[in-house]
Write an enzyme that holds these catalytic residues in place. Structure first.
Site, PDB file in Angstrom:
ATOM      1  N   TYR A   1     -27.815 -63.754  86.922  1.00 42.01           N
ATOM      2  CA  TYR A   1     -28.529 -64.990  86.604  1.00 42.01           C
ATOM      3  C   TYR A   1     -27.540 -66.083  86.169  1.00 42.01           C
ATOM      4  O   TYR A   1     -27.798 -67.264  86.338  1.00 42.01           O
ATOM      5  CB  TYR A   1     -29.502 -64.757  85.445  1.00 42.01           C
ATOM      6  N   GLY A   2     -26.448 -65.656  85.565  1.00 42.80           N
ATOM      7  CA  GLY A   2     -25.499 -66.608  84.982  1.00 42.80           C
ATOM      8  C   GLY A   2     -24.838 -67.549  85.980  1.00 42.80           C
ATOM      9  O   GLY A   2     -24.255 -68.563  85.593  1.00 42.80           O
TER      10      GLY A   2
ATOM     11  N   CYS B   1     -31.872 -60.910  77.608  1.00 41.53           N
ATOM     12  CA  CYS B   1     -30.862 -61.547  78.449  1.00 41.53           C
ATOM     13  C   CYS B   1     -30.509 -62.888  77.813  1.00 41.53           C
ATOM     14  O   CYS B   1     -31.394 -63.735  77.627  1.00 41.53           O
ATOM     15  CB  CYS B   1     -31.457 -61.760  79.838  1.00 41.53           C
TER      16      CYS B   1
ATOM     17  N   CYS C   1     -23.696 -61.618  76.153  1.00 49.14           N
ATOM     18  CA  CYS C   1     -24.386 -61.144  77.355  1.00 49.14           C
ATOM     19  C   CYS C   1     -24.754 -59.686  77.084  1.00 49.14           C
ATOM     20  O   CYS C   1     -23.911 -58.916  76.613  1.00 49.14           O
ATOM     21  CB  CYS C   1     -23.449 -61.255  78.553  1.00 49.14           C
TER      22      CYS C   1
HETATM   23  N1  DGL Z   1     -27.670 -59.629  80.660  1.00 50.51           N
HETATM   24  C1  DGL Z   1     -27.593 -61.001  81.056  1.00 50.51           C
HETATM   25  C2  DGL Z   1     -27.231 -61.869  79.837  1.00 50.51           C
HETATM   26  O1  DGL Z   1     -27.373 -61.427  78.720  1.00 50.51           O
HETATM   27  C3  DGL Z   1     -26.683 -61.128  82.230  1.00 50.51           C
HETATM   28  C4  DGL Z   1     -26.822 -62.434  82.911  1.00 50.51           C
HETATM   29  C5  DGL Z   1     -26.511 -62.444  84.356  1.00 50.51           C
HETATM   30  O2  DGL Z   1     -27.229 -61.788  85.126  1.00 50.51           O
HETATM   31  O3  DGL Z   1     -25.594 -63.178  84.726  1.00 50.51           O
HETATM   32  O4  DGL Z   1     -26.850 -63.017  79.942  1.00 50.51           O
END
Ligand code: DGL
Length: 262
Positions: free
Chosen positions: A42-43, A73, A183
């Site tokens: 998602y980042g 997240c 994260c």
């Molecule tokens: N576990 C997600 C977070 O805490 C990861 C984000 C991602 O998918 O980039 O930001």
């Protein structure tokens, strides 16, 4: 009393680092965990995309009648939780990089934050930094590539070690004494981080604080489940469940992992 499940979502397997604290703190609670690994990371997405994915995850958990939703997240929390709280009448618990406690305890006055691009670019992150850490130096570092490596089960690989070595240099050069894991995937890097960082640097992960906050919210709204029976834990992922399976294998509790075409 309320025996409906606690809903938890993440862009993938990282939020299990929060789930395990929830399951340990509230052993009588059922949980439903949604891992949207097909759309990770998602980042690297835009704010609009992160909101749209968070809405989709939330609506799936609402259909399953969850009593509360934990956004496990940082990227989804910092980009979408305000929107989610405005749109849905259910309580949401989020997770953000724990710069406040790090800033409070730092002796060198420098704190490192390792997080995704989406988290570091968010308005919520910059507001929290201004409000709670304006008196210290924050060295921000995007952890590009790390989430994908963890998603593919390569958390102890040479690739991870090389990326981390590179990412930690500016923080070490600036004399940080706290490293904030911004994260939920990153607690799975703990063995490599411990190997690479000097012992005096404290690594901060706030999964346990999120579990405590969830407990408080359920307690205050009289929605805790009874503790006679141990909770049932259902996990749903939209990719091959192998890595999720491996991660959960070492953890206690009655767990079920399902593939979901989501
Ligand atoms: N576990 C997600 C977070 O805490 C990861 C984000 C991602 O998918 O980039 O930001």
């Amino acid at each position: 009393m309320n025996n409906l499940p606690i809903g938890i979502f993440d862009s993938g397997i990282g939020g299990t680092s929060v789930w395990k604290e929830i399951a340990a703190l509230m052993p009588g609670e059922d949980t439903l965990y949604l891992a949207d690994s097909r759309n990770a990371p998602y980042g690297e997405r835009t704010g609009e995309e992160i909101i749209a994915l968070s809405v989709k995850n939330t609506e799936w958990l609402l259909v399953k009648q969850c009593k509360i939703i934990v956004v496990a997240c940082n990227t989804a929390t910092t980009n979408a939780i305000t929107y989610l709280r405005d749109q849905y009448p259910i309580p949401f618990i989020g997770i953000e990089p724990a710069i406040k406690p790090a800033a409070l305890h730092s002796k060198t006055g420098t704190v490192g934050v390792l997080a995704t691009k989406g988290t570091l670019a968010s308005r919520l992150f910059s507001t929290t930094s201004k409000n709670h850490a304006s008196h210290i130096r924050i060295v921000e570092q995007e952890g590009t590539g790390l989430v994908s490596l963890i998603e593919s089960g390569r958390m102890n690989s040479g690739e991870v070690r090389e990326l981390l070595k590179k990412y930690l240099v500016p923080m070490l050069d600036a004399n940080m004494d706290h490293l904030v894991l911004g994260c939920t995937h990153f607690p799975y890097l703990m063995p490599v981080l411990k190997e690479l960082l000097p012992d005096h640097i404290k690594i901060i992960d706030c999964g346990e604080a999120v579990a405590r906050q969830t407990l408080r919210m359920l307690h205050d709204s009289e929605q805790l489940a009874g503790e006679e029976d141990p909770g049932r834990h259902q996990f749903f992922t939209n990719v091959d469940p192998g890595v999720l399976h491996d991660i959960l294998a070492g953890l206690p509790g009655k767990k079920e992992v399902n593939y979901l075409d989501f």
